[in-house]
Design a protein around this motif. Structure first.
Motif, PDB file in Angstrom:
ATOM      1  N   VAL A 187      -2.855  -1.151  -2.983  1.00 39.44           N
ATOM      2  CA  VAL A 187      -3.842  -0.281  -2.430  1.00 39.44           C
ATOM      3  C   VAL A 187      -3.351   0.967  -2.320  1.00 39.44           C
ATOM      4  CG1 VAL A 187      -5.137   0.005  -0.226  1.00 39.44           C
ATOM      5  CG2 VAL A 187      -4.775  -2.316  -1.144  1.00 39.44           C
ATOM      6  N   ALA A 188      -3.954   1.856  -3.022  1.00 38.20           N
ATOM      7  CA  ALA A 188      -3.138   3.434  -3.173  1.00 38.20           C
ATOM      8  C   ALA A 188      -4.241   4.561  -3.154  1.00 38.20           C
ATOM      9  CB  ALA A 188      -2.407   3.506  -4.586  1.00 38.20           C
ATOM     10  N   ALA A 189      -3.786   5.590  -2.065  1.00 37.86           N
ATOM     11  CA  ALA A 189      -4.546   6.717  -1.987  1.00 37.86           C
ATOM     12  C   ALA A 189      -4.256   7.686  -3.186  1.00 37.86           C
ATOM     13  CB  ALA A 189      -4.065   7.339  -0.673  1.00 37.86           C
ATOM     14  N   THR A 190      -5.123   7.670  -4.125  1.00 37.83           N
ATOM     15  CA  THR A 190      -4.530   8.383  -5.414  1.00 37.83           C
ATOM     16  C   THR A 190      -5.177   9.957  -5.070  1.00 37.83           C
ATOM     17  OG1 THR A 190      -6.762   7.522  -6.273  1.00 37.83           O
ATOM     18  CG2 THR A 190      -4.759   6.557  -6.906  1.00 37.83           C
ATOM     19  N   ARG A 191      -6.041  10.334  -4.203  1.00 40.12           N
ATOM     20  CA  ARG A 191      -6.624  11.820  -4.148  1.00 40.12           C
ATOM     21  C   ARG A 191      -6.907  11.808  -2.718  1.00 40.12           C
ATOM     22  NH1 ARG A 191     -10.998  14.137  -2.867  1.00 40.12           N
ATOM     23  NH2 ARG A 191     -11.938  12.363  -2.792  1.00 40.12           N
ATOM     24  N   ILE A 192      -6.267  12.898  -2.071  1.00 40.20           N
ATOM     25  CA  ILE A 192      -6.359  13.093  -0.444  1.00 40.20           C
ATOM     26  C   ILE A 192      -6.855  14.501  -0.314  1.00 40.20           C
ATOM     27  CG2 ILE A 192      -5.114  12.879   1.791  1.00 40.20           C
ATOM     28  CD1 ILE A 192      -3.421  10.814   0.491  1.00 40.20           C
ATOM     29  N   GLU A 193      -7.838  14.621   0.589  1.00 39.39           N
ATOM     30  CA  GLU A 193      -8.023  15.788   1.264  1.00 39.39           C
ATOM     31  C   GLU A 193      -7.817  15.992   2.581  1.00 39.39           C
ATOM     32  OE1 GLU A 193     -12.004  17.442   0.249  1.00 39.39           O
ATOM     33  OE2 GLU A 193     -11.814  16.482  -1.994  1.00 39.39           O
ATOM     34  N   LEU A 194      -7.274  16.737   3.126  1.00 41.56           N
ATOM     35  CA  LEU A 194      -7.294  16.984   4.657  1.00 41.56           C
ATOM     36  C   LEU A 194      -7.926  17.933   5.277  1.00 41.56           C
ATOM     37  CD1 LEU A 194      -3.135  16.412   5.011  1.00 41.56           C
ATOM     38  CD2 LEU A 194      -5.004  14.780   5.249  1.00 41.56           C
ATOM     39  N   HIS A 195      -8.833  17.747   6.191  1.00 39.08           N
ATOM     40  CA  HIS A 195      -9.309  18.608   6.846  1.00 39.08           C
ATOM     41  C   HIS A 195      -9.213  19.087   8.343  1.00 39.08           C
ATOM     42  CE1 HIS A 195     -12.383  16.765   3.784  1.00 39.08           C
ATOM     43  NE2 HIS A 195     -11.983  17.931   3.399  1.00 39.08           N
TER      44      HIS A 195
ATOM     45  N   GLY B  48       7.706   7.652   1.033  1.00 42.54           N
ATOM     46  CA  GLY B  48       7.834   8.438  -0.115  1.00 42.54           C
ATOM     47  C   GLY B  48       7.895   7.705  -1.458  1.00 42.54           C
ATOM     48  N   HIS B  49       8.193   8.329  -2.546  1.00 45.97           N
ATOM     49  CA  HIS B  49       8.551   7.506  -3.671  1.00 45.97           C
ATOM     50  C   HIS B  49      10.113   7.715  -4.023  1.00 45.97           C
ATOM     51  CE1 HIS B  49       4.320   8.202  -5.368  1.00 45.97           C
ATOM     52  NE2 HIS B  49       4.090   7.696  -4.069  1.00 45.97           N
ATOM     53  N   TYR B  50      10.701   6.453  -3.813  1.00 46.57           N
ATOM     54  CA  TYR B  50      12.261   6.274  -3.660  1.00 46.57           C
ATOM     55  C   TYR B  50      12.605   5.388  -4.725  1.00 46.57           C
ATOM     56  CZ  TYR B  50      10.760   2.251  -1.390  1.00 46.57           C
ATOM     57  OH  TYR B  50      10.032   1.227  -1.195  1.00 46.57           O
ATOM     58  N   SER B  51      13.996   5.461  -5.183  1.00 49.56           N
ATOM     59  CA  SER B  51      14.531   4.502  -6.100  1.00 49.56           C
ATOM     60  C   SER B  51      16.151   4.546  -5.847  1.00 49.56           C
ATOM     61  CB  SER B  51      14.403   4.903  -7.495  1.00 49.56           C
ATOM     62  OG  SER B  51      14.748   5.898  -7.698  1.00 49.56           O
ATOM     63  N   CYS B  52      16.642   3.530  -5.973  1.00 51.25           N
ATOM     64  CA  CYS B  52      18.163   3.595  -5.801  1.00 51.25           C
ATOM     65  C   CYS B  52      18.838   3.869  -7.127  1.00 51.25           C
ATOM     66  CB  CYS B  52      18.658   2.160  -5.022  1.00 51.25           C
ATOM     67  SG  CYS B  52      20.727   2.276  -5.039  1.00 51.25           S
ATOM     68  N   PRO B  53      19.582   4.679  -7.249  1.00 52.38           N
ATOM     69  CA  PRO B  53      20.229   5.219  -8.557  1.00 52.38           C
ATOM     70  C   PRO B  53      21.395   4.212  -8.927  1.00 52.38           C
ATOM     71  CG  PRO B  53      20.320   7.052  -6.939  1.00 52.38           C
ATOM     72  CD  PRO B  53      19.849   6.059  -6.287  1.00 52.38           C
ATOM     73  N   ASN B  54      21.852   3.558  -7.852  1.00 50.59           N
ATOM     74  CA  ASN B  54      22.749   2.587  -8.146  1.00 50.59           C
ATOM     75  C   ASN B  54      22.422   1.078  -8.507  1.00 50.59           C
ATOM     76  OD1 ASN B  54      25.854   1.841  -7.968  1.00 50.59           O
ATOM     77  ND2 ASN B  54      25.104   0.610  -5.994  1.00 50.59           N
ATOM     78  N   CYS B  55      21.550   0.380  -7.749  1.00 52.56           N
ATOM     79  CA  CYS B  55      21.145  -0.872  -8.272  1.00 52.56           C
ATOM     80  C   CYS B  55      19.820  -0.978  -8.969  1.00 52.56           C
ATOM     81  CB  CYS B  55      21.325  -1.747  -6.938  1.00 52.56           C
ATOM     82  SG  CYS B  55      19.984  -1.620  -5.666  1.00 52.56           S
TER      83      CYS B  55
ATOM     84  N   HIS C 112       0.557  13.426  -5.543  1.00 52.30           N
ATOM     85  CA  HIS C 112       1.603  14.200  -5.230  1.00 52.30           C
ATOM     86  C   HIS C 112       1.814  15.669  -4.341  1.00 52.30           C
ATOM     87  CE1 HIS C 112       3.513  11.122  -7.255  1.00 52.30           C
ATOM     88  NE2 HIS C 112       4.615  11.844  -7.716  1.00 52.30           N
ATOM     89  N   SER C 113       0.064  15.985  -4.359  1.00 49.87           N
ATOM     90  CA  SER C 113      -0.119  17.284  -3.854  1.00 49.87           C
ATOM     91  C   SER C 113       0.043  17.340  -2.396  1.00 49.87           C
ATOM     92  CB  SER C 113      -1.738  17.990  -4.168  1.00 49.87           C
ATOM     93  OG  SER C 113      -2.398  16.979  -3.430  1.00 49.87           O
ATOM     94  N   GLN C 114       0.135  16.234  -1.873  1.00 47.55           N
ATOM     95  CA  GLN C 114       0.412  15.982  -0.403  1.00 47.55           C
ATOM     96  C   GLN C 114       1.946  15.961   0.052  1.00 47.55           C
ATOM     97  OE1 GLN C 114      -1.854  16.548   1.834  1.00 47.55           O
ATOM     98  NE2 GLN C 114      -3.680  16.380   0.410  1.00 47.55           N
ATOM     99  N   ALA C 115       2.844  16.181  -0.737  1.00 41.65           N
ATOM    100  CA  ALA C 115       4.260  15.807  -0.579  1.00 41.65           C
ATOM    101  C   ALA C 115       4.876  16.957  -0.033  1.00 41.65           C
ATOM    102  CB  ALA C 115       5.048  16.062  -1.839  1.00 41.65           C
ATOM    103  N   LEU C 116       5.643  16.710   1.040  1.00 49.89           N
ATOM    104  CA  LEU C 116       6.371  17.733   1.968  1.00 49.89           C
ATOM    105  C   LEU C 116       7.114  18.597   1.018  1.00 49.89           C
ATOM    106  CD1 LEU C 116       7.669  15.117   4.557  1.00 49.89           C
ATOM    107  CD2 LEU C 116       6.188  17.078   4.948  1.00 49.89           C
ATOM    108  N   PRO C 117       7.296  19.950   1.412  1.00 50.92           N
ATOM    109  CA  PRO C 117       7.905  20.809   0.699  1.00 50.92           C
ATOM    110  C   PRO C 117       9.437  20.381   0.455  1.00 50.92           C
ATOM    111  CG  PRO C 117       7.155  21.987   2.766  1.00 50.92           C
ATOM    112  CD  PRO C 117       6.568  20.332   2.668  1.00 50.92           C
TER     113      PRO C 117
ATOM    114  N   PHE D 229       0.783  -1.041   0.189  1.00 51.32           N
ATOM    115  CA  PHE D 229      -0.069   0.068   0.166  1.00 51.32           C
ATOM    116  C   PHE D 229       1.031   1.290   0.019  1.00 51.32           C
ATOM    117  CE2 PHE D 229       0.644   0.870   4.620  1.00 51.32           C
ATOM    118  CZ  PHE D 229       1.054  -0.293   5.135  1.00 51.32           C
ATOM    119  N   GLY D 230       0.222   2.359  -0.448  1.00 52.41           N
ATOM    120  CA  GLY D 230       0.945   3.582  -0.487  1.00 52.41           C
ATOM    121  C   GLY D 230       0.137   4.695  -0.702  1.00 52.41           C
ATOM    122  N   ILE D 231       0.799   5.901  -0.881  1.00 49.90           N
ATOM    123  CA  ILE D 231      -0.040   7.270  -1.465  1.00 49.90           C
ATOM    124  C   ILE D 231       0.577   7.433  -2.531  1.00 49.90           C
ATOM    125  CG2 ILE D 231       0.136   9.692  -0.847  1.00 49.90           C
ATOM    126  CD1 ILE D 231      -0.080   9.009   2.141  1.00 49.90           C
ATOM    127  N   GLU D 232      -0.271   7.935  -3.423  1.00 50.25           N
ATOM    128  CA  GLU D 232       0.100   8.472  -4.991  1.00 50.25           C
ATOM    129  C   GLU D 232      -0.668   9.827  -5.365  1.00 50.25           C
ATOM    130  OE1 GLU D 232      -0.339   4.949  -7.736  1.00 50.25           O
ATOM    131  OE2 GLU D 232       1.661   4.469  -6.733  1.00 50.25           O
TER     132      GLU D 232
END
Lengths: 460, 246
Positions: free
Chosen positions: A245-253, A229-236, A195-200, A190-193
């Protein structure tokens, strides 16, 4: 009666006596007594759960995630044996097994105890949410803990399903079969997709810097909570697995909660959560994944989540005197940062700033080391605070942290005593008081409110 | 005047809230009208020993520490030695402290150290040394208490050339190795210690002493720092001491 039956009866009697005495401890004492007499008690009692057991662990969100799973199963008429009060070491699990009847188990388990409990229960499902730096004096380093978890997962029966956070590289990697380099059968990610919720920017307390496979630093496209978050390894080339299971749209209230669109296998569901913050979206995604793995129709999930109340004390609002107190547990930098982020949204509606009560304890269950307050970003609330009262065994050190975070010193009060400080804070608050206790301070607060008839004691 | 601080490997060596130490130095400089310059040096980056007057290195996870040890010896050792010899202040905490020595044993491996202090760190049977700790030290010219928290698996032994930072108040912590009662190392203006917590917010007097040493190196004379309203700082120090039972 068999020898084990006698031990069980004796341990049950201890639980009943401790509740009658009114001293509390009913969620741990019977299990402790039983484990002392019978170290394999969890395996023996667990084998009676014909529907199997689910284990939930994470640094942050164990109780809430397990509570959400229980709510979803409950809506289907399923009532698992569940350590719902959050007593999550072996004795808490043993107590639940001893005192509840059911055909399936649902156990939140402390990070350090996960290997031992998994080994005894042969779980049907293991749900793993996140690993953040937390109580280094008790748990040690995250990477060492991740290694222990990897061993526990590898040792679990092949039939054990996994629900793993794709956004936490320390967790996601546990689903990799190291022989085939492919995801283990029966793994749901599962994960979040959204991008409007990304940390600055990446937060200071950023805990997974190096690829678990090759040691090279990860590259992050976005981070949502700490190092999730969304990460990858540039080396391997190691990558975040695509979540099932992915949250594709999130509104925080703010404190009121949030809404999300969640992609699930075969469709999409809309979820409304009565709990604040992105961290609770992660908890909900974990619970939805678990529910799917446990055979619940995804379409049945939404109503159950909408109706659930916060798991004990994690977020709740209680009337105290003429005021209202909203309680938010803080216990490590990542969790505290999410609480502070939620309060920042809340403070936008308060021109004079919000009123706070922060209780920093250093008992064993909190971690004796209070260094972590310097890793949490209290800076985000500088300029948004009307008044703060610092309480708990290390109150002056909490106050000092706030001063250096840029909170005006004349708005900071120090009163270590939990009861006196809370009453003063409630009396002085302009509106709602936000109470941020560490774990044992939360227990003290609950006890205090229960003694005044304002809240239920947690072991009832 | 300006305080010039260089953090070494802040991305790796930050496990025990090390940024609290930096933030503490920053605010206490700014409140006195002293400029604050903060730079960082990470993997592969060289260091100009004359450009900074206070060097800081914190603690890291094992994997990070292994990575940092090799890189630091290769790219920064000579510059740090020259800075310390020239009177720059250096504060090394926990893992950073271990790296000051000749060598550091991690599992089966022996990592190279900076060789700035006559000490070595080894692994021994027994649990990690964890808890609140208070030590007595004479750094700064008079006997005072430093309070903090220690959490280390390695045992550090000082060689004949090395002077400890202080002695553990008997029964109130472990110190370098839990055996000889010594804690940390102190050479010229270089301080190594296992006390984190972070250390400086719990001991404002040490922060101010390090600021003075760094400014003295830059401007030639030791300044007299303006006093600050330190009511909360004193209360926090008392709280940390009380936690260590002193």
């Amino acid at each position: 009666m068999s020898a084990f039956g006698a031990k069980r009866a004796l341990a049950r009697g201890i639980g009943a006596a401790s509740r009658r005495s009114g001293r509390g401890g009913g969620t741990t004492l019977p299990g402790r007594a039983l484990l002392r007499m019978e170290p394999e008690a969890i395996a023996k009692l667990g084998s009676g759960l014909t529907g199997g057991s689910t284990i939930v662990s994470a640094t942050n969100g164990k109780t809430t995630t397990a509570g959400m799973i229980a709510a979803i199963l409950g809506a289907e008429g399923r009532r698992p044996v569940h350590n719902r009060a959050g007593s999550n070491m072996t004795w808490g699990v043993a107590t639940a097994l001893l005192e509840q009847r059911g055909t399936e188990g649902l156990f939140e388990v402390d990070e350090a105890w996960l290997p031992r409990v998994a080994q005894q229960l042969h779980p049907r499902l293991i749900v793993l949410g996140n690993l953040f730096r937390d109580q280094l004096d008790r748990y040690g380093e995250m990477e060492a803990l991740a290694e222990e978890w990897a061993k526990a997962v590898a040792a679990a029966p092949a039939a054990t399903a996994l629900a793993l956070n794709a956004d936490d590289p320390l967790i996601a990697d546990l689903g990799r079969d190291t022989d085939t380099e492919r995801p283990r059968d029966g793994t749901l990610y599962f994960g979040i997709e959204d991008h409007s919720q990304a940390l600055p920017e990446l937060q200071h307390a950023f805990d997974a810097k190096h690829c678990r496979r090759c040691g090279h630093p990860y590259a992050y496209e976005v981070a949502f909570v700490g190092h999730l978050g969304h990460y990858s390894c540039p080396n391997c080339g190691a990558q975040r697995p695509r979540p099932d299971v992915a949250a594709t749209r999130i509104e925080l209230h703010g404190m009121e909660g949030s809404a999300a669109t969640v992609r699930v296998p075969g469709g999409e569901i809309e979820v409304e959560l009565p709990l604040p913050g992105l961290y609770n979206v992660y908890n909900a995604l974990a619970a939805i994944s678990a529910a799917i793995a446990l055979g619940v129709e995804p379409g049945h999930v939404s109503a159950a989540l909408r109706d659930m109340r916060a798991a004990f004390g994690r977020v709740e609002t209680i009337a105290v005197g003429d005021g209202r107190v909203s309680i938010l547990l803080i216990k490590n930098p990542a969790g505290a940062n999410e609480v502070l982020r939620t309060l920042k949204l809340e403070a936008a509606d308060h021109a004079d700033g919000i009123d706070l009560w922060i209780a920093l304890n250093d008992r064993i269950a909190d971690g004796r080391d209070v260094s972590w307050v310097w890793d949490a970003d209290f800076e985000v609330l500088a300029g948004a605070v009307r008044h703060v009262t610092c309480a708990g065994t290390r109150a002056p050190e909490m106050a000092l942290r706030l001063k250096y975070a840029g909170w005006p010193e004349d708005r900071i009060a120090v009163e270590p005593d939990i009861e006196a400080s809370l009453d003063a804070a409630v009396a002085g608050a302009a509106g709602r008081l936000f109470a941020l206790p560490t774990y044992t301070a939360l227990l003290e607060l609950r006890k205090l409110l229960a003694d005044r008839g304002l809240a239920k004691e947690f072991w009832q | 005047m300006e305080l010039r601080v260089l953090s070494l490997y802040p991305d790796q060596m930050n496990i025990y809230a090390d940024r609290g130490n930096i933030l503490f130095l920053q605010r206490r400089s700014e409140w006195r009208g002293i400029g604050f310059q903060w730079k960082c040096a990470g993997q592969g980056e060289s260091v100009d020993p004359a450009a900074h007057d206070l060097f800081y290195i914190g603690g890291g996870q094992d994997r990070d520490q292994r990575f940092v040890a090799a890189d630091m010896v290769e790219t920064k050792r000579a510059a740090l030695e020259s800075a310390v010899d020239d009177g720059a202040a250096l504060l090394a905490v926990c893992g950073g402290y271990q790296l000051l020595g000749e060598s550091y044993q991690l599992g089966e491996e022996t990592l190279p150290g900076l060789g700035l202090a006559d000490l070595r760190t080894v692994r021994e049977e027994g649990p990690r040394l964890i808890g609140n700790v208070a030590i007595e030290t004479e750094i700064g010219g008079r006997k005072r208490i430093l309070a903090g928290f220690e959490n280390h698996g390695g045992r550090t032994y000082l060689g004949k050339e090395a002077r400890p930072l202080g002695t553990v108040v008997k029964g109130h912590g472990y110190g370098n190795n839990g055996g000889d009662g010594l804690e940390g190392v102190w050479r010229d203006n270089m301080v190594g210690t296992y006390l984190h917590g972070p250390l400086l917010p719990k001991n404002a007097w040490l922060a101010d002493h390090l600021i003075e040493l760094a400014l003295e190196r830059r401007y030639g004379t030791r300044p007299t720092l303006d006093p600050l309203p330190d009511e909360l700082e004193r209360a926090a120090h008392a709280s940390a001491r009380a936690a260590a039972g002193v």
